[in-house]
Design a protein around this motif. Structure first.
Motif, short mmCIF file in Angstrom:
data_model
loop_
_atom_site.label_atom_id
_atom_site.label_comp_id
_atom_site.label_asym_id
_atom_site.label_seq_id
_atom_site.Cartn_x
_atom_site.Cartn_y
_atom_site.Cartn_z
N LYS A 538 0.82 -1.20 0.00
CA LYS A 538 0.00 0.00 0.00
C LYS A 538 0.86 1.25 0.00
CE LYS A 538 -3.51 2.37 2.76
NZ LYS A 538 -4.33 2.34 3.99
N ASN A 539 2.00 1.19 0.69
CA ASN A 539 2.85 2.37 0.84
C ASN A 539 4.09 2.31 -0.06
OD1 ASN A 539 1.65 3.99 3.28
ND2 ASN A 539 1.63 1.84 3.93
N GLU A 540 4.08 1.41 -1.08
CA GLU A 540 5.14 1.30 -2.08
C GLU A 540 6.50 1.04 -1.43
OE1 GLU A 540 4.96 4.85 -4.39
OE2 GLU A 540 3.03 4.36 -5.30
N ILE A 541 6.51 0.12 -0.47
CA ILE A 541 7.75 -0.31 0.16
C ILE A 541 8.10 -1.69 -0.40
CG2 ILE A 541 8.85 -0.91 2.36
CD1 ILE A 541 6.94 1.04 3.74
N ILE A 542 9.34 -1.87 -0.80
CA ILE A 542 9.76 -3.12 -1.42
C ILE A 542 9.80 -4.23 -0.37
CG2 ILE A 542 11.65 -4.29 -2.63
CD1 ILE A 542 12.48 -1.59 -3.76
N VAL A 543 9.12 -5.33 -0.67
CA VAL A 543 9.14 -6.52 0.19
C VAL A 543 10.22 -7.47 -0.32
CG1 VAL A 543 7.81 -8.46 1.09
CG2 VAL A 543 6.68 -6.27 0.66
N PRO A 544 11.25 -7.75 0.47
CA PRO A 544 12.34 -8.61 -0.02
C PRO A 544 11.89 -10.06 -0.17
CG PRO A 544 12.63 -8.15 2.31
CD PRO A 544 11.46 -7.31 1.85
N ASN A 545 12.60 -10.76 -1.03
CA ASN A 545 12.37 -12.19 -1.20
C ASN A 545 12.92 -12.92 0.02
OD1 ASN A 545 12.32 -14.90 -1.92
ND2 ASN A 545 12.81 -14.49 -4.07
N MET A 546 12.04 -13.64 0.73
CA MET A 546 12.44 -14.26 1.97
C MET A 546 13.48 -15.36 1.77
SD MET A 546 10.96 -12.83 4.58
CE MET A 546 11.19 -11.23 3.78
N ASN A 547 13.65 -15.87 0.54
CA ASN A 547 14.62 -16.95 0.29
C ASN A 547 15.96 -16.43 -0.20
OD1 ASN A 547 12.79 -19.02 1.00
ND2 ASN A 547 11.81 -18.86 -1.02
N GLU A 548 16.08 -15.11 -0.40
CA GLU A 548 17.36 -14.55 -0.81
C GLU A 548 18.21 -14.23 0.41
OE1 GLU A 548 16.60 -11.17 -3.22
OE2 GLU A 548 15.86 -12.34 -4.93
N ARG A 549 19.50 -13.98 0.13
CA ARG A 549 20.44 -13.70 1.22
C ARG A 549 20.12 -12.35 1.84
NH1 ARG A 549 27.06 -12.90 0.81
NH2 ARG A 549 27.37 -12.37 3.03
N PHE A 550 20.19 -12.32 3.14
CA PHE A 550 19.95 -11.08 3.87
C PHE A 550 21.21 -10.22 3.87
CE2 PHE A 550 20.41 -8.75 7.92
CZ PHE A 550 19.39 -7.83 7.74
N ILE A 551 21.08 -8.97 3.51
CA ILE A 551 22.20 -8.03 3.49
C ILE A 551 21.83 -6.88 4.42
CG2 ILE A 551 23.59 -6.46 2.09
CD1 ILE A 551 23.00 -8.24 -0.29
N ALA A 552 22.56 -6.80 5.51
CA ALA A 552 22.28 -5.76 6.50
C ALA A 552 22.80 -4.42 6.03
CB ALA A 552 22.90 -6.12 7.85
N ARG A 558 31.63 -8.94 4.06
CA ARG A 558 32.59 -10.03 4.27
C ARG A 558 32.41 -10.70 5.63
NH1 ARG A 558 38.33 -7.45 3.14
NH2 ARG A 558 37.39 -5.90 4.50
N LYS A 559 32.16 -9.88 6.66
CA LYS A 559 32.04 -10.44 8.01
C LYS A 559 30.60 -10.80 8.37
CE LYS A 559 36.06 -7.98 9.87
NZ LYS A 559 36.56 -7.06 10.93
N ALA A 560 29.66 -10.42 7.52
CA ALA A 560 28.25 -10.71 7.84
C ALA A 560 27.97 -12.19 7.65
CB ALA A 560 27.35 -9.90 6.93
N PRO A 561 27.19 -12.81 8.55
CA PRO A 561 26.84 -14.23 8.41
C PRO A 561 25.95 -14.45 7.18
CG PRO A 561 25.56 -13.22 10.17
CD PRO A 561 26.58 -12.19 9.74
N ILE A 562 26.11 -15.58 6.58
CA ILE A 562 25.33 -15.89 5.38
C ILE A 562 24.00 -16.50 5.83
CG2 ILE A 562 25.26 -17.19 3.23
CD1 ILE A 562 28.29 -17.16 3.22
N ILE A 563 22.97 -15.68 5.82
CA ILE A 563 21.62 -16.11 6.21
C ILE A 563 20.64 -15.56 5.19
CG2 ILE A 563 22.12 -16.30 8.68
CD1 ILE A 563 20.79 -13.56 9.01
N ILE A 564 19.47 -16.14 5.12
CA ILE A 564 18.44 -15.64 4.22
C ILE A 564 17.52 -14.68 4.98
CG2 ILE A 564 18.51 -17.72 2.78
CD1 ILE A 564 16.00 -18.69 4.19
#
Length: 633
Positions: A538-552, A558-564
């Protein structure tokens, strides 16, 4: 005055009395009248070859002044005794005053003593007559004026006390910004007193300009004195009602606007009817917030009020270490003096601290509250921005009603505004989050206006940063998550703060909140995610793909853990925040204090003793089936 000698031969000279007492002595003798013992057997004396004595008929001839001394067998003049000036031998000299007259052979001396119209005797008689005219006497004038001043003062004082009592009962400030006579608003006290005088002629006649300059009873010092007297009388009544009963205390300390540490003390006791009474008894200034200083302040207050620490049976403070510390806190110091003064933590405060712990200990939740507080500050910085916000939101509501997204009806879609959260009341954050979600689109529009037209560069930069943070899925997710959690605890928070608190109901709500949070953890992920996704679309905010890698954002890859994304939002935020909340609730509301309160809650006053309420016990058994059989009442 009752001890004044009546026999004129035994009286001291009038000049022997203090000048301040002479008129009072004279008036007493004049009111009593001359000493004339008519039934006395007057002794005879030899004068030449005849026996002579005092003739009682002379009393009739000179009734207003002639006196007879039994002890000295002599005649005296009362008026000359009281007022005769020292003029030597004129008019008989001192014979009718000091030594007395006893030459009964020369009784014509009585008439010669009276003399002419301007004789010393007649001058003394005139002074006696003037003295007896009370209304014309200077002392009478003084006393009359003093009595009138006293009556006027009492009228002013009663009017001042009535006005001050009204202001105290309503909790209204006394002083005004400008209290001069030319001011249009001299403050609540002076304006109320003026209103009272304008509607009461008796008060108007003696108040303000009609009062002496030094007793107008309008100065701040007089106001403070009357307020202090009212406080002392109120405390006296409270202490008298407590009597020898057992009581508990609630203590909290805070810093006032003058940066002084103040400690507020409240006592709780049970009256003769079995009602729990809670009374505020004072604010004590403490030099420091250490436990020793706080205990000294409590002891000083008890000593002033006449309360004994041996009668103390309960103490309640906040969670600070200086208050409820196990070893050196105020709780421990009082327990050393009185082991029966059991400590019970305030349930409402425990819940507030549980919410604070979650907000401070989780980075994403802390960031969401940080952004929310700044949004409220920027959008509510001026009345102009608040008006724009209301207008934008009203337009969005009308648009939603036209397309059928909102239902219309009585009590629906009321005008609202962005609520400011309270620093010490975390329950108020729930209202802030609800209003932010409701007015999200209007808030974005206002921030866009500030970013483009803000008066200062730093405000534009802040608006730009807030827009970037708010239009992210992470902010939307944490916003809805904490809204759901606070909605569960909001009912509990309000119940714990009720004045007519039902302990059994409060503890049952604690357990119910735990169960609802646990159910949300087990079953609420999917529904929450759907709500957030709909909100973002409704507010035009992008919803990320829950199965893709999470990028904080803001962290190195490099030091971020590899999680979805699913793991981050479901495990690291959703599960973690709810688990923290559950853990805090279990820790804060421990079994020891709960069981103590439950035992007290089941006590029902009955005449001179307490019995257990069967209905309450049944209700408790529903929430504590495994522990209930172990209790022995």
């Amino acid at each position: 005055m009752e001890d004044l000698p009546t026999d004129p031969g035994l009286r001291p000279r009038i000049t022997n009395y203090s000048p301040n007492d002479q008129d009072q002595v004279r008036r007493a003798y004049l009111l009593a009248g001359p000493c004339q013992p008519r039934d006395h057997a007057f002794p005879q004396k030899i004068f030449g070859n005849k026996l002579r004595r005092f003739n009682k008929d002379w009393f009739g001839l000179y009734s207003s002044w002639l006196e007879y001394s039994v002890s000295k067998d002599s005649a005296y003049c009362l008026c000359c005794y009281l007022f005769k000036p020292d003029i030597g031998d004129q008019a008989g000299g001192d014979s009718f005053v000091g030594e007395g007259f006893s030459n009964w052979k020369k009784n014509d001396r009585l008439q010669s003593h009276v003399g002419g119209s301007n004789s010393a005797h007649n001058q003394a008689v005139a002074k006696c007559q003037d003295l007896l005219k009370q209304k014309q006497h200077i002392q009478t004038v003084f006393e009359k004026q003093a009595k009138q001043d006293e009556d006027d003062y009492l009228i002013r004082l009663n009017a001042a006390i009535d006005c001050i009592r009204f202001l105290l009962r309503q909790g209204i400030a006394f002083r005004g910004h400008d209290e001069s006579e030319n001011s249009s608003n001299r403050g609540n006290y002076l304006e109320l007193l003026k209103f009272f005088a304008d509607h009461n002629d008796e008060v108007k006649a003696v108040a303000f300009r009609n009062a002496p300059q030094n007793v107008k009873l309008t100065s701040p010092d007089v106001q403070q004195d009357i307020v202090t007297a009212a406080a002392r009388e109120t405390l006296k009544v409270i202490v008298e009602k407590i009597g020898d009963a057992l009581f508990s205390i609630l203590v909290d300390e805070a810093r006032d606007i003058s940066v002084k540490e103040q400690m507020a003390v409240v006592v709780r006791y049970i009256d003769k009817k079995g009602n729990v009474i809670e009374r505020f008894v004072g604010i004590e200034h403490v030099s420091s917030t250490s436990a020793i200083s706080l205990k000294e302040a409590v002891e000083k207050l008890f000593s002033r009020l006449g309360l004994s620490i041996s009668k103390l049976r309960g103490q309640g403070y906040d969670g600070a270490s200086n208050m409820q510390g196990e070893f050196n806190g105020l709780k421990a110091l009082i327990l050393k003096d009185n082991p029966s003064a059991y400590y019970v933590w305030c349930f409402a405060h425990q819940l507030q601290l549980a919410l604070v712990a979650v907000a401070k200990n989780h980075e994403d939740i802390a960031m969401m509250f940080f952004v929310t507080n700044n949004v409220v500050n920027v959008v509510g910085a001026s009345s102009k921005r608040r008006d724009i916000l209301r207008g934008k939101h009203a337009a969005k509501v009308v648009e939603a009603l036209n397309v059928g997204e909102l239902a219309s009806g009585q009590g629906l879609n009321q005008e609202t505004n962005l609520k400011r959260p309270g620093d010490t009341r975390w329950g108020s954050h729930y209202g802030t989050l609800v209003s932010l979600i409701t007015m999200f689109e209007a808030v974005i529009d206002v921030l866009e206006i500030v970013r483009m037209e803000g008066p200062k560069g730093d405000q534009r930069t802040m608006a730009r940063m807030l827009l970037g943070s708010m239009q992210s899925f992470e902010f939307a997710f944490t916003l809805h998550l904490m809204r759901s959690i606070l909605a569960i605890t909001s009912e509990l928070s309000q119940a714990l703060q009720r004045q007519d608190q039902d302990i059994v109901n409060a503890i049952s709500l604690v357990e119910l909140s735990k169960k609802r949070l646990q159910h949300m953890r087990d079953e609420g992920w999917q529904s929450l995610f759907e709500v957030v996704s709909t909100f973002c679309e409704k507010n035009e905010i992008i919803v990320p793909n829950m199965n893709e890698r999470f990028i904080a954002q803001g962290k190195g890859k490099r030091k971020a853990p590899i999680i979805i994304n699913l793991h981050h939002y479901q495990v690291e935020i959703f599960y973690n925040v709810i688990d923290m909340q559950l853990l805090e609730l279990k820790t804060r509301f421990d079994e020891g204090s709960s069981e103590l309160l439950l035992c007290v809650a089941c006590l029902t006053p009955s005449n001179s003793f307490f019995s257990f309420d069967k209905d309450k016990l049944i209700r408790l058994a529903e929430f504590y089936p495994e522990d209930f059989p172990q209790w022995r009442f």
